[in-house]
Structure formats: C-alpha cells, structure tokens
Scaffold this motif. Structure first.
Motif, PDB file in Angstrom:
ATOM      1  N   LEU A   1    -117.644 -35.447  28.885  1.00  0.00           N
ATOM      2  CA  LEU A   1    -116.884 -35.187  27.673  1.00  0.00           C
ATOM      3  C   LEU A   1    -117.124 -33.783  27.141  1.00  0.00           C
ATOM      4  O   LEU A   1    -116.223 -33.160  26.564  1.00  0.00           O
ATOM      5  N   GLU A   2    -118.346 -33.287  27.323  1.00  0.00           N
ATOM      6  CA  GLU A   2    -118.666 -31.946  26.826  1.00  0.00           C
ATOM      7  C   GLU A   2    -117.784 -30.880  27.462  1.00  0.00           C
ATOM      8  O   GLU A   2    -117.461 -29.865  26.819  1.00  0.00           O
ATOM      9  N   HIS A   3    -117.365 -31.095  28.700  1.00  0.00           N
ATOM     10  CA  HIS A   3    -116.446 -30.151  29.334  1.00  0.00           C
ATOM     11  C   HIS A   3    -115.082 -30.190  28.630  1.00  0.00           C
ATOM     12  O   HIS A   3    -114.406 -29.152  28.522  1.00  0.00           O
ATOM     13  N   GLY A   4    -114.688 -31.358  28.155  1.00  0.00           N
ATOM     14  CA  GLY A   4    -113.456 -31.452  27.399  1.00  0.00           C
ATOM     15  C   GLY A   4    -113.538 -30.712  26.069  1.00  0.00           C
ATOM     16  O   GLY A   4    -112.592 -30.034  25.658  1.00  0.00           O
ATOM     17  N   LEU A   5    -114.688 -30.824  25.403  1.00  0.00           N
ATOM     18  CA  LEU A   5    -114.876 -30.090  24.152  1.00  0.00           C
ATOM     19  C   LEU A   5    -114.821 -28.584  24.385  1.00  0.00           C
ATOM     20  O   LEU A   5    -114.220 -27.842  23.599  1.00  0.00           O
ATOM     21  N   ALA A   6    -115.459 -28.143  25.471  1.00  0.00           N
ATOM     22  CA  ALA A   6    -115.437 -26.717  25.783  1.00  0.00           C
ATOM     23  C   ALA A   6    -114.013 -26.255  26.082  1.00  0.00           C
ATOM     24  O   ALA A   6    -113.597 -25.157  25.664  1.00  0.00           O
ATOM     25  N   ALA A   7    -113.244 -27.079  26.787  1.00  0.00           N
ATOM     26  CA  ALA A   7    -111.848 -26.731  27.067  1.00  0.00           C
ATOM     27  C   ALA A   7    -111.055 -26.597  25.769  1.00  0.00           C
ATOM     28  O   ALA A   7    -110.209 -25.700  25.632  1.00  0.00           O
ATOM     29  N   LEU A   8    -111.322 -27.458  24.800  1.00  0.00           N
ATOM     30  CA  LEU A   8    -110.664 -27.353  23.503  1.00  0.00           C
ATOM     31  C   LEU A   8    -111.018 -26.055  22.803  1.00  0.00           C
ATOM     32  O   LEU A   8    -110.148 -25.383  22.209  1.00  0.00           O
ATOM     33  N   ALA A   9    -112.295 -25.692  22.856  1.00  0.00           N
ATOM     34  CA  ALA A   9    -112.719 -24.434  22.236  1.00  0.00           C
ATOM     35  C   ALA A   9    -112.025 -23.254  22.896  1.00  0.00           C
ATOM     36  O   ALA A   9    -111.594 -22.306  22.224  1.00  0.00           O
ATOM     37  N   HIS A  10    -111.891 -23.301  24.217  1.00  0.00           N
ATOM     38  CA  HIS A  10    -111.187 -22.227  24.920  1.00  0.00           C
ATOM     39  C   HIS A  10    -109.711 -22.203  24.528  1.00  0.00           C
ATOM     40  O   HIS A  10    -109.109 -21.120  24.429  1.00  0.00           O
ATOM     41  N   ALA A  11    -109.113 -23.371  24.309  1.00  0.00           N
ATOM     42  CA  ALA A  11    -107.711 -23.418  23.887  1.00  0.00           C
ATOM     43  C   ALA A  11    -107.539 -22.734  22.536  1.00  0.00           C
ATOM     44  O   ALA A  11    -106.608 -21.923  22.347  1.00  0.00           O
ATOM     45  N   MET A  12    -108.436 -23.023  21.611  1.00  0.00           N
ATOM     46  CA  MET A  12    -108.320 -22.427  20.277  1.00  0.00           C
ATOM     47  C   MET A  12    -108.636 -20.933  20.311  1.00  0.00           C
ATOM     48  O   MET A  12    -108.029 -20.132  19.583  1.00  0.00           O
ATOM     49  N   GLN A  13    -109.572 -20.569  21.159  1.00  0.00           N
ATOM     50  CA  GLN A  13    -109.886 -19.147  21.337  1.00  0.00           C
ATOM     51  C   GLN A  13    -108.667 -18.409  21.892  1.00  0.00           C
ATOM     52  O   GLN A  13    -108.317 -17.316  21.435  1.00  0.00           O
TER      53      GLN A  13
ATOM     54  N   GLU B   1    -104.345 -29.009  28.055  1.00  0.00           N
ATOM     55  CA  GLU B   1    -103.972 -30.051  29.016  1.00  0.00           C
ATOM     56  C   GLU B   1    -105.197 -30.548  29.772  1.00  0.00           C
ATOM     57  O   GLU B   1    -105.337 -31.748  30.040  1.00  0.00           O
ATOM     58  N   ARG B   2    -106.087 -29.626  30.151  1.00  0.00           N
ATOM     59  CA  ARG B   2    -107.325 -30.047  30.835  1.00  0.00           C
ATOM     60  C   ARG B   2    -108.175 -30.912  29.911  1.00  0.00           C
ATOM     61  O   ARG B   2    -108.733 -31.933  30.327  1.00  0.00           O
ATOM     62  N   ALA B   3    -108.280 -30.512  28.642  1.00  0.00           N
ATOM     63  CA  ALA B   3    -109.063 -31.294  27.685  1.00  0.00           C
ATOM     64  C   ALA B   3    -108.496 -32.694  27.544  1.00  0.00           C
ATOM     65  O   ALA B   3    -109.245 -33.683  27.496  1.00  0.00           O
ATOM     66  N   PHE B   4    -107.175 -32.803  27.466  1.00  0.00           N
ATOM     67  CA  PHE B   4    -106.563 -34.127  27.320  1.00  0.00           C
ATOM     68  C   PHE B   4    -106.851 -34.997  28.538  1.00  0.00           C
ATOM     69  O   PHE B   4    -107.148 -36.195  28.402  1.00  0.00           O
ATOM     70  N   GLU B   5    -106.794 -34.406  29.724  1.00  0.00           N
ATOM     71  CA  GLU B   5    -107.074 -35.165  30.945  1.00  0.00           C
ATOM     72  C   GLU B   5    -108.510 -35.697  30.929  1.00  0.00           C
ATOM     73  O   GLU B   5    -108.753 -36.858  31.254  1.00  0.00           O
ATOM     74  N   ILE B   6    -109.449 -34.853  30.514  1.00  0.00           N
ATOM     75  CA  ILE B   6    -110.850 -35.288  30.460  1.00  0.00           C
ATOM     76  C   ILE B   6    -111.021 -36.364  29.382  1.00  0.00           C
ATOM     77  O   ILE B   6    -111.675 -37.387  29.600  1.00  0.00           O
ATOM     78  N   GLY B   7    -110.424 -36.135  28.210  1.00  0.00           N
ATOM     79  CA  GLY B   7    -110.527 -37.127  27.143  1.00  0.00           C
ATOM     80  C   GLY B   7    -109.933 -38.460  27.528  1.00  0.00           C
ATOM     81  O   GLY B   7    -110.485 -39.519  27.204  1.00  0.00           O
TER      82      GLY B   7
END
Length: 274
Positions: free
Chosen positions: A114-126, A141-147
């Motif tokens: 899940l932590e990889h999904g959180l990091a992907a979200l942070a990268h999306a906002m960045q 999209e990657r974050a959603f797939e992991i979530g």
C-alpha cells in the motif's frame, strides 16, 4: 478538578477511535514513560486534527526515525510520504520533495505494498503542481490499481480524485467531474479516514471551482464543512469556510459569502498552516 485516568494510553487510543482529537492529544501527552511508534503516530494525528500542525510534523518525523531505527522500512516510508503530503499542504515544496525522495528510496527494494500506492499519489500531486498532467494521470492510475488490489478505500478515492483533476486539466470535463463526484461520495459516506476525506474534498472543490462550476463547488464545500465538523477536525472547518466564502461570492450569494469569513477566522485562529 481534572479526572484521573488509570491508563491514559488506553484512554487515548479510544479517544482516537472516537475522533476526539483534543482529548486524545491531552491523554497521550499525560502518559508516563515513552510512547511506542504506533502511539506516537496516533498522537501526531491527534495533534494535526486539533490544530497543532507544527507539533504534528515533529511527531511524524519521530515516527519516521523510530521505524527506520527498528528497520521497519515500510512504516518509515509511510511516515515519509505523509510528511510529503503535509509539507505540500503548507506550500513548503523543498521539504515535500525531500520527504518523498526518502520514501521512494525506502520503497525501492520492498515488495509492492500500500505504501507504494501512497507514494504514487504523492507523485501525482507533485506532477500537478508542475503542470505535468499526463504524468499526474499515470501516477494516479497506478495508485488506483494498487489500492484496488489491496482493497484500500482511501488510496482508491484519492487516486480517483487525482485522475479527475487531471482529466479536468486535459479538458475532459464530463469524465473528470464524474470521478470527482465518485471520490467525494466515498468521503461523504464515511468510508475514508479523516485526512483522506479532507484531501478528496479539497481537490474536488478546487477542481470544480477552477472550471467555473460554482454550484457544484458550493454543494461539495457544504459537505466538506459538515464532514470536518463531524470528525472534530479543528481548523479544517475554517479552511473549508474560507473556500466556501470564495465560492459563494463568485456564485452570487454575496450576503452569505460575507458571513463565512467571520466563522472561519474563529476556527483558524490556532491553526497555523503557513
């Protein structure tokens, strides 16, 4: 006379479950002896939602150090990514970037979690702040797939709202608004943790305001203020009222718009965002 609590840590944990943030903060702070990493993390949440943002940041940095010292790399990475989000909200970009880089380094050699999904979200906002909308969409999209794979409602909702924001920027208004509405409905239904719900609402309101859909923005702002009130998130109701005042003014509800800043000032008095 203050009530004596036999086990303040147990009482504080229960206060967190009840989202009684001021009570949780006071109880954790009154405990004798050192707190474990899990309790420090809950104390950080209590500090954050009771309007003690600077202390929350210090506590979360402590969570990072303690998990790193215990070689719990995933938990340390999670703390680092949350610090990234917190500094993004303060507008302190270098620190946000630094904490995200720390999280990425810790996650690089870990099995996907899940932590990889959180990091992907942070990268999306960045990416959004840099105007790199295609990158934002790909990270979301990657974050959603992991979530979805791990069954985490918070990551899925945050990923949907990030995708929706990206689609609005790309001019795909119908698809983008549908995703914003879906994500915000998850917050409204109580599926999400308070922090996730507030981020979802913030991005939904900013997105709808940005395209001039002031009525939609007003309705979601009303919902966001009700949510913040219901979870006792001190300061966040005030921030919501500031946004609501702006939206009401732009939408032509001038008398109501003038009333909102009075309430906002009272609620934001101890919430030092900047």
């Amino acid at each position: 006379m203050a009530q004596v609590v036999d086990d303040p840590i147990a009482a504080a944990r229960e206060a967190v479950r009840q989202q009684a943030w001021n009570e949780a903060y006071e109880l954790f702070s009154s405990a004798d002896g050192p707190l474990g990493a899990d309790d420090v993390e809950q104390l950080a949440d209590a500090a954050y939602f009771s309007g003690r943002l600077e202390e929350a940041l210090t506590l979360r940095e402590r969570v990072f150090r303690e998990n790193l010292g215990a070689d719990n790399r995933l938990r340390a990475a999670r703390a680092a990514v949350r610090l990234c989000f917190d500094y993004m909200m303060k507008g302190v970009v270098p620190l946000a970037n630094g904490w995200l880089a720390k999280g990425d380094r810790l996650l690089a050699e870990e099995p996907e979690a899940l932590e990889h999904g959180l990091a992907a979200l942070a990268h999306a906002m960045q990416a959004e702040t840099l105007g790199k909308i295609d990158e934002e969409l790909a990270h979301a999209e990657r974050a959603f797939e992991i979530g979805s794979r791990f069954g985490d409602a918070d990551i899925q909702a945050l990923a949907l709202v990030a995708q929706g924001a990206a689609l609005l920027y790309k001019g795909e208004l119908d698809r983008g608004l549908a995703l914003l509405d879906e994500a915000s409905t998850s917050a409204l239904s109580g599926e999400l943790e308070p922090f996730s719900a507030c981020v979802v609402y913030c991005m939904t309101i900013s997105g709808t305001q940005g395209i001039g859909d002031f009525e939609r923005a007003r309705q979601w702002t009303d919902a966001a203020v009700r949510l913040a009130d219901s979870v006792n998130a001190h300061g966040l109701p005030g921030a919501g009222r500031v946004k609501r005042s702006d939206i009401l003014w732009l939408g032509g509800y001038w008398e109501e718009a003038e009333r909102e800043p009075v309430s906002a000032c009272a609620e934001l008095q101890s919430y030092n965002i900047f």
